[in-house]
Design an enzyme around this catalytic site. Sequence first.
Site, short mmCIF file in Angstrom:
data_model
loop_
_atom_site.label_atom_id
_atom_site.label_comp_id
_atom_site.label_asym_id
_atom_site.label_seq_id
_atom_site.Cartn_x
_atom_site.Cartn_y
_atom_site.Cartn_z
N HIS A 1 -6.95 -7.61 0.24
CA HIS A 1 -7.59 -6.20 0.91
C HIS A 1 -8.45 -6.80 2.56
CE1 HIS A 1 -5.95 -2.25 1.10
NE2 HIS A 1 -7.00 -2.33 1.73
N ASP B 1 1.45 -1.00 0.28
CA ASP B 1 0.01 -0.25 0.58
C ASP B 1 1.26 1.34 0.16
OD1 ASP B 1 -1.55 -2.62 0.90
OD2 ASP B 1 -2.79 -0.91 2.00
N ASN C 1 -10.98 -1.25 1.29
CA ASN C 1 -11.60 -0.14 1.70
C ASN C 1 -12.04 1.14 1.08
OD1 ASN C 1 -9.71 -0.75 2.98
ND2 ASN C 1 -10.89 0.38 4.69
N HIS C 2 -10.63 1.78 0.73
CA HIS C 2 -11.27 3.05 0.78
C HIS C 2 -11.01 3.52 -1.44
CE1 HIS C 2 -9.79 4.34 4.91
NE2 HIS C 2 -8.71 3.76 4.83
N HIS D 1 -0.40 -3.13 6.56
CA HIS D 1 0.85 -2.03 6.54
C HIS D 1 2.16 -2.73 6.42
CE1 HIS D 1 -1.74 2.32 5.31
NE2 HIS D 1 -2.15 0.73 3.75
N HIS E 1 -3.52 -4.17 3.15
CA HIS E 1 -4.15 -3.33 4.10
C HIS E 1 -3.88 -3.33 5.56
CE1 HIS E 1 -7.97 -1.52 6.36
NE2 HIS E 1 -8.05 -2.65 7.08
N GLU F 1 -4.97 2.45 -2.51
CA GLU F 1 -5.79 2.86 -2.35
C GLU F 1 -5.60 3.57 -0.95
OE1 GLU F 1 -8.19 0.42 0.15
OE2 GLU F 1 -6.71 0.73 2.34
N ASN F 2 -4.09 3.66 -0.39
CA ASN F 2 -3.92 5.06 0.69
C ASN F 2 -2.97 6.27 -0.77
OD1 ASN F 2 -4.85 4.12 2.98
ND2 ASN F 2 -3.69 2.16 2.20
FE FE2 Z 1 -7.01 -0.35 3.46
#
Ligand code: FE2
Length: 254
Positions: free
Chosen positions: A147, A8, A67-68, A174, A172, A39-40
Amino acid sequence: MKVLHIGDVVGAAGGQFLMDHLPAIKREHQIDMTIVNGENSAQGNGITKHSMEQIFTAGADVITTGNHCFKRREALSIYENPTVLRPANYPDGCAGHGVCTVDFGPWQAAVLNLSGTAYLDPLDNPFTIVEQLLEEIETPNIFVDFHAEATAEKKAMGYFLAGRVTAVVGTHTHVQTADETILAGHTGYLTVVGMTGPEESILGVAVQPAMDRFRFHFPTRFTEAEGSCFCNGVIITFDQKCGKCTKIERLILR
Ligand code: FE2
Protein backbone atom coordinates in the site's frame (compact mmCIF):
# COMPACT_ATOMS: atom_id res chain seq x y z
CA MET A 1 -4.72 -22.20 -8.44
CA LYS A 2 -6.02 -18.66 -8.76
CA VAL A 3 -5.94 -15.73 -6.39
CA LEU A 4 -8.08 -12.66 -7.03
CA HIS A 5 -6.86 -9.40 -5.52
CA ILE A 6 -9.50 -6.64 -5.51
CA GLY A 7 -8.52 -2.95 -5.37
CA ASP A 8 -9.49 -0.57 -2.62
CA VAL A 9 -13.23 -0.73 -1.89
CA VAL A 10 -14.51 2.83 -1.48
CA GLY A 11 -17.50 3.60 0.74
CA ALA A 12 -20.94 2.09 0.98
CA ALA A 13 -21.45 2.04 -2.79
CA GLY A 14 -18.19 0.14 -3.34
CA GLY A 15 -19.12 -2.36 -0.65
CA GLN A 16 -22.56 -2.92 -2.15
CA PHE A 17 -21.11 -3.35 -5.64
CA LEU A 18 -18.69 -5.94 -4.28
CA MET A 19 -21.55 -7.82 -2.59
CA ASP A 20 -23.53 -7.75 -5.83
CA HIS A 21 -20.73 -8.92 -8.14
CA LEU A 22 -17.91 -10.72 -6.32
CA PRO A 23 -19.68 -14.10 -6.09
CA ALA A 24 -20.19 -14.18 -9.88
CA ILE A 25 -16.60 -13.03 -10.59
CA LYS A 26 -15.27 -15.82 -8.37
CA ARG A 27 -17.46 -18.41 -10.07
CA GLU A 28 -16.66 -17.25 -13.59
CA HIS A 29 -12.89 -17.22 -13.05
CA GLN A 30 -12.78 -20.22 -10.67
CA ILE A 31 -11.04 -18.26 -7.94
CA ASP A 32 -9.52 -20.21 -5.04
CA MET A 33 -8.69 -17.30 -2.73
CA THR A 34 -9.78 -13.64 -2.67
CA ILE A 35 -7.91 -10.71 -1.14
CA VAL A 36 -9.73 -7.37 -0.85
CA ASN A 37 -8.20 -4.08 0.24
CA GLY A 38 -10.79 -2.56 2.58
CA GLU A 39 -9.10 0.47 4.08
CA ASN A 40 -11.55 2.94 2.48
CA SER A 41 -14.62 0.75 2.87
CA ALA A 42 -16.20 2.81 5.68
CA GLN A 43 -18.01 6.01 4.80
CA GLY A 44 -15.35 8.72 4.81
CA ASN A 45 -12.56 6.08 4.73
CA GLY A 46 -11.10 3.65 7.24
CA ILE A 47 -12.75 0.33 8.02
CA THR A 48 -15.60 -0.42 10.42
CA LYS A 49 -17.07 -3.68 11.71
CA HIS A 50 -19.97 -3.19 9.30
CA SER A 51 -17.80 -2.64 6.21
CA MET A 52 -15.54 -5.54 7.21
CA GLU A 53 -18.56 -7.85 7.46
CA GLN A 54 -19.81 -6.61 4.10
CA ILE A 55 -16.49 -7.55 2.44
CA PHE A 56 -16.37 -10.97 4.07
CA THR A 57 -20.02 -11.61 3.15
CA ALA A 58 -19.19 -10.69 -0.44
CA GLY A 59 -16.63 -13.51 -0.44
CA ALA A 60 -13.22 -12.21 0.65
CA ASP A 61 -10.86 -14.60 2.42
CA VAL A 62 -8.44 -11.89 3.59
CA ILE A 63 -8.88 -8.12 4.00
CA THR A 64 -5.83 -5.89 3.68
CA THR A 65 -5.62 -2.21 4.61
CA GLY A 66 -3.13 0.66 4.60
CA ASN A 67 -2.59 4.18 5.91
CA HIS A 68 -6.23 4.52 7.06
CA CYS A 69 -6.17 1.25 9.03
CA PHE A 70 -6.70 2.96 12.42
CA LYS A 71 -8.90 5.79 11.24
CA ARG A 72 -11.88 4.40 13.18
CA ARG A 73 -11.70 3.69 16.89
CA GLU A 74 -13.54 0.38 16.44
CA ALA A 75 -10.76 -0.75 14.13
CA LEU A 76 -8.79 -1.87 17.18
CA SER A 77 -11.19 -4.79 17.67
CA ILE A 78 -11.38 -5.50 13.94
CA TYR A 79 -7.72 -6.49 13.87
CA GLU A 80 -8.36 -9.28 16.39
CA ASN A 81 -9.62 -11.18 13.34
CA PRO A 82 -6.59 -13.10 12.01
CA THR A 83 -7.60 -12.52 8.39
CA VAL A 84 -7.88 -8.72 8.65
CA LEU A 85 -4.44 -7.20 8.17
CA ARG A 86 -2.85 -3.83 8.77
CA PRO A 87 0.57 -3.03 7.28
CA ALA A 88 3.26 -5.17 8.91
CA ASN A 89 5.64 -2.24 9.26
CA TYR A 90 3.62 -0.45 11.95
CA PRO A 91 5.69 -0.24 15.15
CA ASP A 92 6.16 -3.24 17.44
CA GLY A 93 3.36 -3.44 20.01
CA CYS A 94 0.76 -1.89 17.72
CA ALA A 95 -2.65 -3.62 17.58
CA GLY A 96 -3.16 -6.13 14.79
CA HIS A 97 -0.79 -7.97 12.52
CA GLY A 98 0.46 -7.70 8.96
CA VAL A 99 0.61 -11.29 7.80
CA CYS A 100 -1.69 -14.31 7.87
CA THR A 101 -1.69 -17.80 6.44
CA VAL A 102 -4.85 -19.34 5.02
CA ASP A 103 -5.04 -23.13 5.04
CA PHE A 104 -6.72 -24.75 2.02
CA GLY A 105 -5.92 -28.29 3.13
CA PRO A 106 -3.39 -29.55 0.60
CA TRP A 107 -1.89 -26.08 0.20
CA GLN A 108 -1.52 -22.85 2.15
CA ALA A 109 -1.21 -19.22 1.14
CA ALA A 110 0.30 -16.35 3.09
CA VAL A 111 -0.90 -12.78 2.65
CA LEU A 112 1.42 -9.98 3.64
CA ASN A 113 0.38 -6.32 3.94
CA LEU A 114 3.00 -3.55 3.87
CA SER A 115 2.88 0.22 3.65
CA GLY A 116 5.23 2.37 1.65
CA THR A 117 6.93 5.25 3.45
CA ALA A 118 7.50 7.66 0.54
CA TYR A 119 4.88 10.47 0.94
CA LEU A 120 3.14 8.38 3.62
CA ASP A 121 3.54 7.89 7.39
CA PRO A 122 7.16 7.31 8.50
CA LEU A 123 6.68 3.67 9.50
CA ASP A 124 9.41 1.05 9.81
CA ASN A 125 11.30 0.34 6.61
CA PRO A 126 9.05 -2.03 4.60
CA PHE A 127 12.05 -3.64 2.85
CA THR A 128 13.70 -4.55 6.17
CA ILE A 129 10.42 -5.81 7.66
CA VAL A 130 9.47 -7.97 4.68
CA GLU A 131 12.92 -9.56 4.70
CA GLN A 132 12.38 -10.59 8.34
CA LEU A 133 8.85 -11.85 7.71
CA LEU A 134 9.84 -14.00 4.75
CA GLU A 135 12.11 -16.02 7.02
CA GLU A 136 9.09 -16.97 9.16
CA ILE A 137 6.64 -17.86 6.36
CA GLU A 138 6.63 -21.56 5.52
CA THR A 139 4.49 -21.70 2.38
CA PRO A 140 5.92 -20.75 -1.04
CA ASN A 141 2.58 -19.13 -1.94
CA ILE A 142 3.03 -15.56 -0.74
CA PHE A 143 0.86 -12.61 -1.82
CA VAL A 144 1.95 -9.08 -0.97
CA ASP A 145 -0.35 -6.04 -0.85
CA PHE A 146 2.02 -3.07 -0.95
CA HIS A 147 0.00 0.00 0.00
CA ALA A 148 2.16 2.84 -1.25
CA GLU A 149 1.95 6.28 -2.84
CA ALA A 150 5.08 6.39 -4.98
CA THR A 151 5.22 4.35 -8.18
CA ALA A 152 8.99 4.01 -7.83
CA GLU A 153 8.71 2.57 -4.32
CA LYS A 154 6.21 -0.01 -5.58
CA LYS A 155 8.44 -0.95 -8.52
CA ALA A 156 11.38 -1.24 -6.12
CA MET A 157 9.42 -3.62 -3.89
CA GLY A 158 8.46 -5.71 -6.92
CA TYR A 159 12.07 -6.17 -7.93
CA PHE A 160 13.17 -6.64 -4.31
CA LEU A 161 10.77 -9.58 -3.91
CA ALA A 162 11.13 -10.97 -7.45
CA GLY A 163 11.63 -14.71 -7.32
CA ARG A 164 10.78 -14.84 -3.60
CA VAL A 165 7.00 -14.33 -3.47
CA THR A 166 4.10 -15.28 -5.75
CA ALA A 167 2.83 -11.75 -6.34
CA VAL A 168 3.34 -8.11 -5.41
CA VAL A 169 0.26 -5.96 -6.00
CA GLY A 170 0.16 -2.23 -5.31
CA THR A 171 -2.80 -0.47 -3.71
CA HIS A 172 -3.67 3.03 -2.39
CA THR A 173 -3.61 5.30 -5.46
CA HIS A 174 -6.85 3.81 -6.89
CA VAL A 175 -6.08 4.17 -10.61
CA GLN A 176 -5.28 0.81 -12.19
CA THR A 177 -2.00 0.65 -14.08
CA ALA A 178 -1.47 -1.48 -17.19
CA ASP A 179 2.00 -2.83 -16.35
CA GLU A 180 1.18 -6.35 -15.18
CA THR A 181 4.16 -8.63 -15.65
CA ILE A 182 5.97 -11.63 -14.21
CA LEU A 183 9.31 -10.71 -12.62
CA ALA A 184 12.26 -13.13 -12.55
CA GLY A 185 9.97 -15.71 -14.21
CA HIS A 186 8.25 -16.20 -10.86
CA THR A 187 6.57 -13.16 -9.29
CA GLY A 188 3.38 -11.60 -10.63
CA TYR A 189 3.55 -7.82 -10.39
CA LEU A 190 1.11 -4.93 -10.90
CA THR A 191 1.95 -1.39 -9.73
CA VAL A 192 -1.66 -0.46 -8.88
CA VAL A 193 -4.68 -2.77 -8.91
CA GLY A 194 -7.20 0.13 -8.80
CA MET A 195 -10.38 0.60 -6.81
CA THR A 196 -13.95 -0.62 -6.37
CA GLY A 197 -16.56 2.11 -6.16
CA PRO A 198 -18.08 5.00 -8.11
CA GLU A 199 -16.30 5.38 -11.44
CA GLU A 200 -17.18 9.04 -12.10
CA SER A 201 -15.22 10.38 -9.15
CA ILE A 202 -11.79 11.51 -8.00
CA LEU A 203 -10.43 8.29 -6.49
CA GLY A 204 -13.97 7.45 -5.29
CA VAL A 205 -14.70 10.88 -3.82
CA ALA A 206 -17.33 13.23 -5.35
CA VAL A 207 -15.71 15.35 -8.06
CA GLN A 208 -16.73 18.87 -6.93
CA PRO A 209 -15.29 19.00 -3.39
CA ALA A 210 -12.10 17.21 -4.44
CA MET A 211 -11.68 19.57 -7.38
CA ASP A 212 -12.39 22.64 -5.22
CA ARG A 213 -9.68 21.67 -2.77
CA PHE A 214 -7.13 21.76 -5.60
CA ARG A 215 -8.58 24.96 -7.10
CA PHE A 216 -9.03 27.09 -4.00
CA HIS A 217 -6.76 25.53 -1.36
CA PHE A 218 -9.36 25.66 1.35
CA PRO A 219 -10.57 22.67 3.34
CA THR A 220 -13.58 21.00 1.78
CA ARG A 221 -15.61 18.13 3.15
CA PHE A 222 -15.21 15.13 0.86
CA THR A 223 -18.40 13.24 0.08
CA GLU A 224 -18.92 9.90 -1.57
CA ALA A 225 -19.45 10.07 -5.30
CA GLU A 226 -22.75 8.86 -6.71
CA GLY A 227 -23.37 7.06 -9.95
CA SER A 228 -22.46 3.67 -11.28
CA CYS A 229 -19.60 1.68 -9.80
CA PHE A 230 -16.82 -0.43 -11.22
CA CYS A 231 -14.58 -3.07 -9.73
CA ASN A 232 -10.85 -3.31 -10.43
CA GLY A 233 -8.89 -6.45 -9.64
CA VAL A 234 -6.13 -8.74 -10.77
CA ILE A 235 -6.11 -12.52 -11.14
CA ILE A 236 -2.90 -14.35 -10.32
CA THR A 237 -2.64 -17.92 -11.57
CA PHE A 238 0.09 -19.87 -9.81
CA ASP A 239 1.55 -23.29 -9.15
CA GLN A 240 0.77 -23.99 -5.51
CA LYS A 241 3.62 -26.53 -5.25
CA CYS A 242 6.35 -23.92 -5.79
CA GLY A 243 4.55 -20.57 -5.52
CA LYS A 244 5.39 -19.56 -9.08
CA CYS A 245 3.02 -17.15 -10.86
CA THR A 246 2.27 -18.47 -14.34
CA LYS A 247 -0.23 -15.84 -15.48
CA ILE A 248 -1.39 -12.40 -14.36
CA GLU A 249 -4.44 -10.66 -15.81
CA ARG A 250 -6.17 -7.44 -14.85
CA LEU A 251 -9.90 -7.31 -14.38
CA ILE A 252 -12.29 -4.38 -14.73
CA LEU A 253 -16.00 -5.00 -14.20
CA ARG A 254 -18.45 -2.19 -14.92
FE1 FE2 B 1 -4.55 4.36 1.29
